[in-house]
Design a protein around this motif. Structure first.
Motif, PDB file in Angstrom:
ATOM      1  N   THR A   1      46.597  43.498  45.083  1.00 56.39           N
ATOM      2  CA  THR A   1      47.154  42.154  45.269  1.00 56.39           C
ATOM      3  C   THR A   1      46.254  41.318  46.159  1.00 56.39           C
ATOM      4  O   THR A   1      45.981  40.142  45.849  1.00 56.39           O
ATOM      5  CB  THR A   1      48.567  42.246  45.877  1.00 56.39           C
TER       6      THR A   1
ATOM      7  N   LEU B   1      40.017  36.874  44.601  1.00 53.38           N
ATOM      8  CA  LEU B   1      39.318  36.477  43.383  1.00 53.38           C
ATOM      9  C   LEU B   1      39.843  35.156  42.838  1.00 53.38           C
ATOM     10  O   LEU B   1      39.087  34.329  42.332  1.00 53.38           O
ATOM     11  CB  LEU B   1      39.442  37.568  42.320  1.00 53.38           C
ATOM     12  N   SER B   2      41.135  34.954  42.952  1.00 53.45           N
ATOM     13  CA  SER B   2      41.734  33.706  42.496  1.00 53.45           C
ATOM     14  C   SER B   2      41.203  32.523  43.294  1.00 53.45           C
ATOM     15  O   SER B   2      40.874  31.478  42.734  1.00 53.45           O
ATOM     16  CB  SER B   2      43.251  33.791  42.612  1.00 53.45           C
ATOM     17  N   LYS B   3      41.090  32.713  44.606  1.00 51.01           N
ATOM     18  CA  LYS B   3      40.552  31.647  45.454  1.00 51.01           C
ATOM     19  C   LYS B   3      39.088  31.370  45.099  1.00 51.01           C
ATOM     20  O   LYS B   3      38.667  30.219  44.971  1.00 51.01           O
ATOM     21  CB  LYS B   3      40.665  32.039  46.928  1.00 51.01           C
TER      22      LYS B   3
ATOM     23  N   ALA C   1      37.639  31.971  42.227  1.00 51.70           N
ATOM     24  CA  ALA C   1      37.607  31.358  40.899  1.00 51.70           C
ATOM     25  C   ALA C   1      37.945  29.874  40.989  1.00 51.70           C
ATOM     26  O   ALA C   1      37.336  29.049  40.282  1.00 51.70           O
ATOM     27  CB  ALA C   1      38.574  32.074  39.960  1.00 51.70           C
ATOM     28  N   ASP C   2      38.885  29.509  41.839  1.00 44.57           N
ATOM     29  CA  ASP C   2      39.207  28.089  42.024  1.00 44.57           C
ATOM     30  C   ASP C   2      38.010  27.325  42.576  1.00 44.57           C
ATOM     31  O   ASP C   2      37.717  26.212  42.134  1.00 44.57           O
ATOM     32  CB  ASP C   2      40.402  27.933  42.970  1.00 44.57           C
TER      33      ASP C   2
ATOM     34  N   VAL D   1      43.123  40.386  44.146  1.00 42.25           N
ATOM     35  CA  VAL D   1      43.416  39.362  43.132  1.00 42.25           C
ATOM     36  C   VAL D   1      43.545  37.988  43.779  1.00 42.25           C
ATOM     37  O   VAL D   1      43.049  36.987  43.247  1.00 42.25           O
ATOM     38  CB  VAL D   1      44.681  39.732  42.333  1.00 42.25           C
ATOM     39  N   LYS D   2      44.189  37.917  44.942  1.00 43.59           N
ATOM     40  CA  LYS D   2      44.304  36.633  45.647  1.00 43.59           C
ATOM     41  C   LYS D   2      42.934  36.110  46.044  1.00 43.59           C
ATOM     42  O   LYS D   2      42.642  34.917  45.908  1.00 43.59           O
ATOM     43  CB  LYS D   2      45.194  36.778  46.880  1.00 43.59           C
TER      44      LYS D   2
END
Length: 133
Positions: free
Chosen positions: A37, A43-45, A47-48, A40-41
């Motif tokens: 988790t 990587l999400s940041k 990616a943004d 993923v957070k």
């Protein structure tokens, strides 16, 4: 203690061991899921951030393309003009060569003479103008 009691104790110990192993497995799974988790957070940041940079770059490229687009149109028009001049020169050459039968035509000689005389007169005027000036 009867053999039934001993069997019951063995089954109870086996179930207890099974519960302990399942508990240990679930705790490890919980730690793994927490780690996933977090990753993923992160990587999400990231990616943004990458998408934001890509959008800025795309906007910049589109703006520069609008600036350069007239240049490409001008180059295309110039190419068409050169092609037209080339076609006209070929047509003139074919007309002149079809009129010639090995000797220059009188009109061609007259035209060349007129051009030569005009150049000589212009050249002599330029020389007298520069001497006077």
């Amino acid at each position: 203690m009867t053999p039934g009691d001993i069997a019951f104790l063995i089954i109870a110990a086996a179930v207890l061991l099974l519960v302990l192993f399942i508990g240990y497995f679930l705790i490890r799974l919980s730690h793994t899921l927490d780690s996933v988790t977090r990753d993923v957070k992160m990587l999400s940041k990231d990616a943004d951030d990458i998408l934001a940079n890509a959008n800025v770059m795309l906007t910049d490229v589109n703006g520069k393309l609008v600036t350069v687009d007239p240049l490409f149109h001008a180059v295309g028009d110039l190419g068409q003009s050169v092609s037209d001049v080339n076609t006209s020169a070929r047509n003139l050459q074919s007309r002149v060569s079809s009129r010639r039968s090995g000797k220059p035509s009188a009109s061609l000689i007259a035209t060349l003479t007129t051009l030569f005389v005009g150049l000589v007169k212009r050249n002599s005027k330029n020389k007298t103008t520069t001497k006077e000036g």
